[in-house]
Design a protein around this motif. Structure first.
Motif, PDB file in Angstrom:
ATOM      1  N   ALA A   1      14.916  24.448   6.328  1.00  0.00           N
ATOM      2  CA  ALA A   1      14.605  23.032   6.124  1.00  0.00           C
ATOM      3  C   ALA A   1      15.796  22.346   5.469  1.00  0.00           C
ATOM      4  O   ALA A   1      16.394  22.888   4.543  1.00  0.00           O
ATOM      5  CB  ALA A   1      13.385  22.908   5.221  1.00  0.00           C
ATOM      6  N   VAL A   2      16.155  21.177   5.973  1.00  0.00           N
ATOM      7  CA  VAL A   2      17.238  20.426   5.331  1.00  0.00           C
ATOM      8  C   VAL A   2      16.810  19.028   4.891  1.00  0.00           C
ATOM      9  O   VAL A   2      17.457  18.418   4.049  1.00  0.00           O
ATOM     10  CB  VAL A   2      18.507  20.323   6.224  1.00  0.00           C
ATOM     11  N   ALA A   3      15.723  18.518   5.492  1.00  0.00           N
ATOM     12  CA  ALA A   3      15.344  17.133   5.201  1.00  0.00           C
ATOM     13  C   ALA A   3      13.870  17.006   4.872  1.00  0.00           C
ATOM     14  O   ALA A   3      13.054  17.840   5.283  1.00  0.00           O
ATOM     15  CB  ALA A   3      15.664  16.249   6.402  1.00  0.00           C
ATOM     16  N   GLU A   4      13.536  15.943   4.129  1.00  0.00           N
ATOM     17  CA  GLU A   4      12.145  15.640   3.811  1.00  0.00           C
ATOM     18  C   GLU A   4      11.949  14.138   3.875  1.00  0.00           C
ATOM     19  O   GLU A   4      12.800  13.361   3.449  1.00  0.00           O
ATOM     20  CB  GLU A   4      11.809  16.140   2.400  1.00  0.00           C
ATOM     21  N   ALA A   5      10.820  13.716   4.442  1.00  0.00           N
ATOM     22  CA  ALA A   5      10.406  12.302   4.407  1.00  0.00           C
ATOM     23  C   ALA A   5       8.898  12.266   4.616  1.00  0.00           C
ATOM     24  O   ALA A   5       8.378  13.056   5.414  1.00  0.00           O
ATOM     25  CB  ALA A   5      11.107  11.504   5.495  1.00  0.00           C
ATOM     26  N   PHE A   6       8.182  11.393   3.896  1.00  0.00           N
ATOM     27  CA  PHE A   6       6.718  11.251   4.017  1.00  0.00           C
ATOM     28  C   PHE A   6       5.962  12.553   3.731  1.00  0.00           C
ATOM     29  O   PHE A   6       4.846  12.725   4.200  1.00  0.00           O
ATOM     30  CB  PHE A   6       6.312  10.812   5.433  1.00  0.00           C
ATOM     31  N   GLY A   7       6.577  13.512   3.033  1.00  0.00           N
ATOM     32  CA  GLY A   7       5.911  14.795   2.826  1.00  0.00           C
ATOM     33  C   GLY A   7       6.041  15.729   4.017  1.00  0.00           C
ATOM     34  O   GLY A   7       5.384  16.768   4.072  1.00  0.00           O
ATOM     35  N   TYR A   8       6.878  15.385   4.981  1.00  0.00           N
ATOM     36  CA  TYR A   8       7.193  16.258   6.116  1.00  0.00           C
ATOM     37  C   TYR A   8       8.573  16.867   5.863  1.00  0.00           C
ATOM     38  O   TYR A   8       9.460  16.189   5.347  1.00  0.00           O
ATOM     39  CB  TYR A   8       7.272  15.456   7.427  1.00  0.00           C
ATOM     40  N   TYR A   9       8.728  18.123   6.255  1.00  0.00           N
ATOM     41  CA  TYR A   9      10.030  18.785   6.105  1.00  0.00           C
ATOM     42  C   TYR A   9      10.581  19.099   7.492  1.00  0.00           C
ATOM     43  O   TYR A   9       9.833  19.498   8.392  1.00  0.00           O
ATOM     44  CB  TYR A   9       9.873  20.068   5.278  1.00  0.00           C
ATOM     45  N   PHE A  10      11.891  18.923   7.657  1.00  0.00           N
ATOM     46  CA  PHE A  10      12.551  19.061   8.965  1.00  0.00           C
ATOM     47  C   PHE A  10      13.747  20.007   8.890  1.00  0.00           C
ATOM     48  O   PHE A  10      14.417  20.075   7.862  1.00  0.00           O
ATOM     49  CB  PHE A  10      13.086  17.694   9.428  1.00  0.00           C
ATOM     50  N   ASN A  11      14.030  20.682  10.027  1.00  0.00           N
ATOM     51  CA  ASN A  11      15.268  21.465  10.104  1.00  0.00           C
ATOM     52  C   ASN A  11      16.397  20.568  10.614  1.00  0.00           C
ATOM     53  O   ASN A  11      16.178  19.370  10.841  1.00  0.00           O
ATOM     54  CB  ASN A  11      15.087  22.722  10.969  1.00  0.00           C
ATOM     55  N   LYS A  12      17.593  21.135  10.813  1.00  0.00           N
ATOM     56  CA  LYS A  12      18.720  20.264  11.129  1.00  0.00           C
ATOM     57  C   LYS A  12      18.610  19.589  12.505  1.00  0.00           C
ATOM     58  O   LYS A  12      19.294  18.605  12.779  1.00  0.00           O
ATOM     59  CB  LYS A  12      20.055  21.000  10.958  1.00  0.00           C
ATOM     60  N   ASP A  13      17.737  20.109  13.354  1.00  0.00           N
ATOM     61  CA  ASP A  13      17.517  19.472  14.654  1.00  0.00           C
ATOM     62  C   ASP A  13      16.418  18.400  14.606  1.00  0.00           C
ATOM     63  O   ASP A  13      16.093  17.790  15.618  1.00  0.00           O
ATOM     64  CB  ASP A  13      17.129  20.523  15.701  1.00  0.00           C
ATOM     65  N   GLY A  14      15.839  18.207  13.429  1.00  0.00           N
ATOM     66  CA  GLY A  14      14.793  17.190  13.284  1.00  0.00           C
ATOM     67  C   GLY A  14      13.400  17.693  13.650  1.00  0.00           C
ATOM     68  O   GLY A  14      12.468  16.905  13.762  1.00  0.00           O
ATOM     69  N   ASP A  15      13.249  19.013  13.840  1.00  0.00           N
ATOM     70  CA  ASP A  15      11.913  19.565  14.118  1.00  0.00           C
ATOM     71  C   ASP A  15      11.126  19.656  12.810  1.00  0.00           C
ATOM     72  O   ASP A  15      11.679  20.056  11.782  1.00  0.00           O
ATOM     73  CB  ASP A  15      11.996  20.990  14.702  1.00  0.00           C
TER      74      ASP A  15
ATOM     75  N   VAL B   1       0.846  -1.202   0.000  1.00  0.00           N
ATOM     76  CA  VAL B   1       0.000   0.000   0.000  1.00  0.00           C
ATOM     77  C   VAL B   1       0.883   1.255   0.000  1.00  0.00           C
ATOM     78  O   VAL B   1       1.991   1.225   0.538  1.00  0.00           O
ATOM     79  CB  VAL B   1      -0.951   0.048   1.238  1.00  0.00           C
ATOM     80  N   PRO B   2       0.409   2.350  -0.610  1.00  0.00           N
ATOM     81  CA  PRO B   2       1.182   3.592  -0.535  1.00  0.00           C
ATOM     82  C   PRO B   2       1.060   4.168   0.883  1.00  0.00           C
ATOM     83  O   PRO B   2      -0.011   4.081   1.485  1.00  0.00           O
ATOM     84  CB  PRO B   2       0.499   4.499  -1.558  1.00  0.00           C
ATOM     85  N   ALA B   3       2.135   4.744   1.402  1.00  0.00           N
ATOM     86  CA  ALA B   3       2.091   5.285   2.763  1.00  0.00           C
ATOM     87  C   ALA B   3       1.172   6.502   2.860  1.00  0.00           C
ATOM     88  O   ALA B   3       0.422   6.648   3.814  1.00  0.00           O
ATOM     89  CB  ALA B   3       3.498   5.647   3.235  1.00  0.00           C
ATOM     90  N   ARG B   4       1.241   7.376   1.862  1.00  0.00           N
ATOM     91  CA  ARG B   4       0.434   8.605   1.888  1.00  0.00           C
ATOM     92  C   ARG B   4      -0.071   8.927   0.489  1.00  0.00           C
ATOM     93  O   ARG B   4       0.423   8.387  -0.489  1.00  0.00           O
ATOM     94  CB  ARG B   4       1.269   9.802   2.399  1.00  0.00           C
ATOM     95  N   GLY B   5      -1.034   9.835   0.418  1.00  0.00           N
ATOM     96  CA  GLY B   5      -1.590  10.274  -0.866  1.00  0.00           C
ATOM     97  C   GLY B   5      -0.627  11.182  -1.617  1.00  0.00           C
ATOM     98  O   GLY B   5       0.534  11.324  -1.233  1.00  0.00           O
ATOM     99  N   GLY B   6      -1.126  11.819  -2.676  1.00  0.00           N
ATOM    100  CA  GLY B   6      -0.291  12.612  -3.568  1.00  0.00           C
ATOM    101  C   GLY B   6       0.498  13.717  -2.895  1.00  0.00           C
ATOM    102  O   GLY B   6       0.002  14.409  -2.011  1.00  0.00           O
ATOM    103  N   LEU B   7       1.764  13.859  -3.293  1.00  0.00           N
ATOM    104  CA  LEU B   7       2.633  14.894  -2.729  1.00  0.00           C
ATOM    105  C   LEU B   7       3.128  15.843  -3.807  1.00  0.00           C
ATOM    106  O   LEU B   7       3.978  16.681  -3.561  1.00  0.00           O
ATOM    107  CB  LEU B   7       3.840  14.235  -2.032  1.00  0.00           C
ATOM    108  N   GLY B   8       2.583  15.697  -5.002  1.00  0.00           N
ATOM    109  CA  GLY B   8       2.982  16.587  -6.090  1.00  0.00           C
ATOM    110  C   GLY B   8       4.067  16.025  -6.993  1.00  0.00           C
ATOM    111  O   GLY B   8       4.652  16.745  -7.794  1.00  0.00           O
ATOM    112  N   GLU B   9       4.340  14.721  -6.865  1.00  0.00           N
ATOM    113  CA  GLU B   9       5.404  14.098  -7.663  1.00  0.00           C
ATOM    114  C   GLU B   9       4.889  13.731  -9.051  1.00  0.00           C
ATOM    115  O   GLU B   9       3.690  13.526  -9.267  1.00  0.00           O
ATOM    116  CB  GLU B   9       5.867  12.809  -6.973  1.00  0.00           C
ATOM    117  N   GLN B  10       5.818  13.571  -9.981  1.00  0.00           N
ATOM    118  CA  GLN B  10       5.472  13.033 -11.293  1.00  0.00           C
ATOM    119  C   GLN B  10       5.127  11.559 -11.126  1.00  0.00           C
ATOM    120  O   GLN B  10       5.558  10.916 -10.156  1.00  0.00           O
ATOM    121  CB  GLN B  10       6.661  13.169 -12.231  1.00  0.00           C
ATOM    122  N   VAL B  11       4.382  11.044 -12.095  1.00  0.00           N
ATOM    123  CA  VAL B  11       3.867   9.674 -11.991  1.00  0.00           C
ATOM    124  C   VAL B  11       4.912   8.630 -11.556  1.00  0.00           C
ATOM    125  O   VAL B  11       4.677   7.839 -10.654  1.00  0.00           O
ATOM    126  CB  VAL B  11       3.193   9.254 -13.322  1.00  0.00           C
ATOM    127  N   GLU B  12       6.090   8.651 -12.184  1.00  0.00           N
ATOM    128  CA  GLU B  12       7.079   7.595 -11.890  1.00  0.00           C
ATOM    129  C   GLU B  12       7.621   7.667 -10.460  1.00  0.00           C
ATOM    130  O   GLU B  12       8.153   6.693  -9.945  1.00  0.00           O
ATOM    131  CB  GLU B  12       8.221   7.606 -12.918  1.00  0.00           C
TER     132      GLU B  12
END
Ligand code: G3H
Length: 257
Positions: A183-197, A89-100
């Motif tokens: 912001a330095v990181a992204e995962a699951f459509g969440y963006y984080f700063n260098k402290d992981g907030d 199953v996909p973890a989350r819905g659309g995040l604005g990515e191209q199809v592939e």
């Protein structure tokens, strides 16, 4: 020569495991920023780990994110007895990515290669709060959301924030916000700063970060020296327990710590 290379990688794995506080770290040789086969090699070892883990699970549900790295995992998937019983199953819905690069696409590809089954989440990108709320009331959506939340294995990518926001065609306003809040990181459509907030999240249905931490095994797959800062930042909020990476990212990561 070969033996000492293997020893070096094992040593890198141990050091990263300690410094990021993870259950398991696997480092493949090379740097995926420079050589495309390295991403496939991360994909191959991720498939091995998935099979090893799913063998002991009674219910086998795997939730996946999108991105080129998880697409490489799908590419390297092969069928066998564990995989035939697995539901993807996909973890989350659309995040604005191209199809592939969409989780839905990767999910269908991986399930087909595994000869397993899959369910998709049809959610448009850039949901308003109103449509988000009404979608959540749809019985079909509820049904798949329950499956997603009961996944015992989550496989996800980690991206560099700016790269991801630009690739997804985020608005000028969002880009500026990410820039201001560093912001330095992204995962699951969440963006984080260098402290992981968490400094921004894309509004979509599916797993929210707090659901992810309830999953049994959460595996991050991310490599390339250019992602070292992103991996380090994301791991500070401590949701994932396994990291599959490459030598390029691993060496750069240790220099940050
Ligand atoms: O969802 C996207 C990931 O966070 C990173 O994407 O694997 O293409 O670098 P990538």
């Amino acid at each position: 020569e070969i033996m000492s290379d293997i020893f070096d990688l094992k040593d890198l794995e141990e050091q990263i495991k300690k410094s990021l506080g993870l259950v398991e770290v696997i480092v493949v040789p090379g740097d995926s920023d420079e050589a495309p086969w390295v991403k496939k090699e991360m994909g191959r070892v991720t498939v091995q780990l998935m099979k090893r883990h799913l063998a002991d699970e009674a219910s086998k549900i795997v939730a996946l994110t999108g991105g080129t790295t998880i697409a490489a995992v799908a590419e390297m998937m092969t069928p066998d007895s564990e995989m035939k019983e697995t539901l993807f199953v996909p973890a989350r819905g659309g995040l604005g990515e191209q199809v592939e690069n969409q989780a839905n696409t990767i999910c269908a590809t991986m399930a087909t290669k595994a000869m397993g089954s899959y369910r998709l989440l049809h959610v448009p990108d850039q949901l308003s709060q109103d449509s988000y709320s009404s979608l959540m009331e749809e019985p079909k959506v509820k049904e798949i959301l329950n499956l997603i939340r009961s996944a015992n294995l989550v496989i996800h990518g980690i991206g560099e924030a700016k790269t991801m926001a630009e690739r997804r065609g985020s608005s000028e306003e969002i880009l500026q916000n990410l820039n201001e809040k560093q912001a330095v990181a992204e995962a699951f459509g969440y963006y984080f700063n260098k402290d992981g907030d968490i400094i921004h999240r894309v509004l979509t249905i599916g797993l929210q970060l707090e659901d992810v931490s309830n999953s049994k095994l959460v595996v991050a797959v991310a490599g390339g020296a250019s992602k070292a800062q992103a991996i380090s930042a994301y791991m500070k909020q401590g949701t994932s327990n396994v990291l599959i990476t490459d030598e390029g990212a691993a060496k750069a990561l240790l220099q940050l710590h």
